[in-house]
Design an enzyme around this catalytic site. Structure first.
Site, PDB file in Angstrom:
ATOM      1  N   PRO A 202       0.815  -1.218   0.000  1.00  0.00           N
ATOM      2  CA  PRO A 202       0.000   0.000   0.000  1.00  0.00           C
ATOM      3  C   PRO A 202       0.851   1.271   0.000  1.00  0.00           C
ATOM      4  O   PRO A 202       0.352   2.353  -0.282  1.00  0.00           O
ATOM      5  CB  PRO A 202      -0.819  -0.097   1.289  1.00  0.00           C
TER       6      PRO A 202
ATOM      7  N   ASP B 170     -10.112   1.752 -24.952  1.00  0.00           N
ATOM      8  CA  ASP B 170     -10.643   1.565 -23.608  1.00  0.00           C
ATOM      9  C   ASP B 170     -10.738   2.845 -22.820  1.00  0.00           C
ATOM     10  O   ASP B 170      -9.981   3.776 -23.035  1.00  0.00           O
ATOM     11  CB  ASP B 170      -9.695   0.661 -22.791  1.00  0.00           C
TER      12      ASP B 170
ATOM     13  N   GLU C  62       1.569  -7.674   8.329  1.00  0.00           N
ATOM     14  CA  GLU C  62       1.657  -6.215   8.496  1.00  0.00           C
ATOM     15  C   GLU C  62       2.753  -5.598   7.649  1.00  0.00           C
ATOM     16  O   GLU C  62       2.844  -4.383   7.534  1.00  0.00           O
ATOM     17  CB  GLU C  62       1.846  -5.866   9.976  1.00  0.00           C
TER      18      GLU C  62
ATOM     19  N   ARG D 201      -3.641  -7.997 -20.984  1.00  0.00           N
ATOM     20  CA  ARG D 201      -4.571  -7.609 -22.056  1.00  0.00           C
ATOM     21  C   ARG D 201      -3.979  -6.569 -22.995  1.00  0.00           C
ATOM     22  O   ARG D 201      -4.514  -6.324 -24.073  1.00  0.00           O
ATOM     23  CB  ARG D 201      -5.925  -7.185 -21.499  1.00  0.00           C
TER      24      ARG D 201
HETATM   25 CL1  6GU Z   1      -0.322  -3.809  -3.353  1.00  0.00          CL
HETATM   26  N1  6GU Z   1      -1.155  -4.515  -0.967  1.00  0.00           N
HETATM   27  C1  6GU Z   1      -1.975  -4.417   0.091  1.00  0.00           C
HETATM   28  N2  6GU Z   1      -1.790  -5.199   1.150  1.00  0.00           N
HETATM   29  N3  6GU Z   1      -2.993  -3.571   0.167  1.00  0.00           N
HETATM   30  C2  6GU Z   1      -3.184  -2.784  -0.897  1.00  0.00           C
HETATM   31  C3  6GU Z   1      -2.365  -2.838  -2.039  1.00  0.00           C
HETATM   32  C4  6GU Z   1      -1.345  -3.722  -2.025  1.00  0.00           C
HETATM   33  N4  6GU Z   1      -2.805  -1.931  -2.917  1.00  0.00           N
HETATM   34  C5  6GU Z   1      -3.859  -1.359  -2.335  1.00  0.00           C
HETATM   35  N5  6GU Z   1      -4.084  -1.859  -1.131  1.00  0.00           N
END
Ligand code: 6GU
Length: 251
Positions: free
Chosen positions: A87, A167, A114, A152
């Site tokens: 994230p 697209d 985590e 794709r």
């Molecule tokens: Cl790549 N990993 C995790 N754990 N949560 C996320 C993510 C990735 N992308 C958005 N949320």
């Protein structure tokens, strides 16, 4: 293209990659996808992939040793993108998909728990990607999203080759509405222009619909979309005041 995925849940990747476009791309030999079990690179009896965090705090952290061993084994001497799914990574967009699709190989590391020991990020990963501002339990679903968006784009992956270029997002705009038979369903008729046979009028209608839908739903995209002077005129007629991006559309 060859895609390697490092995960403690390789079984999660079976059915999503065995359907539709990705399945066909694999069958055509356009892409080879390998999901590897990180536990195969552990050296202890319990096949441990995580440990408690230094300094305390909740949760577990993925250990560096099996991840380094696996990545070094999988990539060999090749210089390939090693992408940590987290994230904290840069946001995945159509532009990033297009960038990844230009490589011959990609290697994804799916983080779990985590987090992943910082030395993986600092000394092994060449890129970090997130698929959006929300929390997933691990990188696996993010890897599937990215692989789908990339595969794709590979030449030959779609039946209708112009589709990818047209697209939503590839044009910088949302797509307008689509219709198929019947021409009237439960009293709802399709727009007349679509049955007129006037290709130029259909093209104009489609473009205006895409602009209208983008204005209504994602006006933020208009500041970056490549727009012609005609597009800008139509948008002003729809009440849009700007801003417009400076990427011009060659049409
Ligand atoms: Cl790549 N990993 C995790 N754990 N949560 C996320 C993510 C990735 N992308 C958005 N949320």
């Amino acid at each position: 293209m060859r895609i390697d995925i490092l995960t403690i849940f390789p079984e999660m990747f079976q059915s999503p990659f065995d359907a539709s476009i990705i399945k066909r791309a694999r069958e055509k030999g356009l892409v080879e996808i390998h999901a590897h079990n990180l536990r195969d690179w552990t050296t202890d009896r319990h096949k441990t992939t995580d440990d408690t965090p230094y300094g305390g705090g909740g949760g577990m952290v993925m250990k560096p040793e099996p991840i380094f061993a696996a990545v070094e084994d999988i990539k060999g001497e090749e210089d390939i993108p090693v992408i940590l799914l987290t994230p904290q990574g840069r946001l995945f967009t159509q532009e990033v998909a297009e960038e990844l699709a230009r490589h011959d190989r990609l290697l994804f590391i799916c983080g779990r728990y985590e987090g992943v020991d910082e030395r993986v990020r600092a000394h092994l990963a060449t890129d970090e990607i997130s698929i959006g501002d929300y929390v997933l339990s691990g990188g696996e679903l993010a890897a599937m999203v990215i692989v789908d968006a990339v595969v794709r784009l590979l030449p030959g992956a779609l039946g209708y080759e112009r589709a990818a270029a047209e697209d939503s997002h590839a044009t910088g705009l949302l797509e307008g509405p689509h219709y198929t038979r019947p021409p009237e369903f439960r009293g709802w008729a399709i727009p007349e222009v679509l049955t007129s046979g006037h290709h130029a009028r259909v093209a104009e209608w489609r473009r205006k619909q895409a602009l209208k839908r983008t204005l209504e739903r994602r006006p933020d995209l208009l500041a970056r979309a490549p727009l012609s002077e005609q597009d800008k005129k139509w948008l002003r007629e729809m009440g849009y005041q700007g801003p417009f991006g400076d990427r011009e559309n060659q049409d």
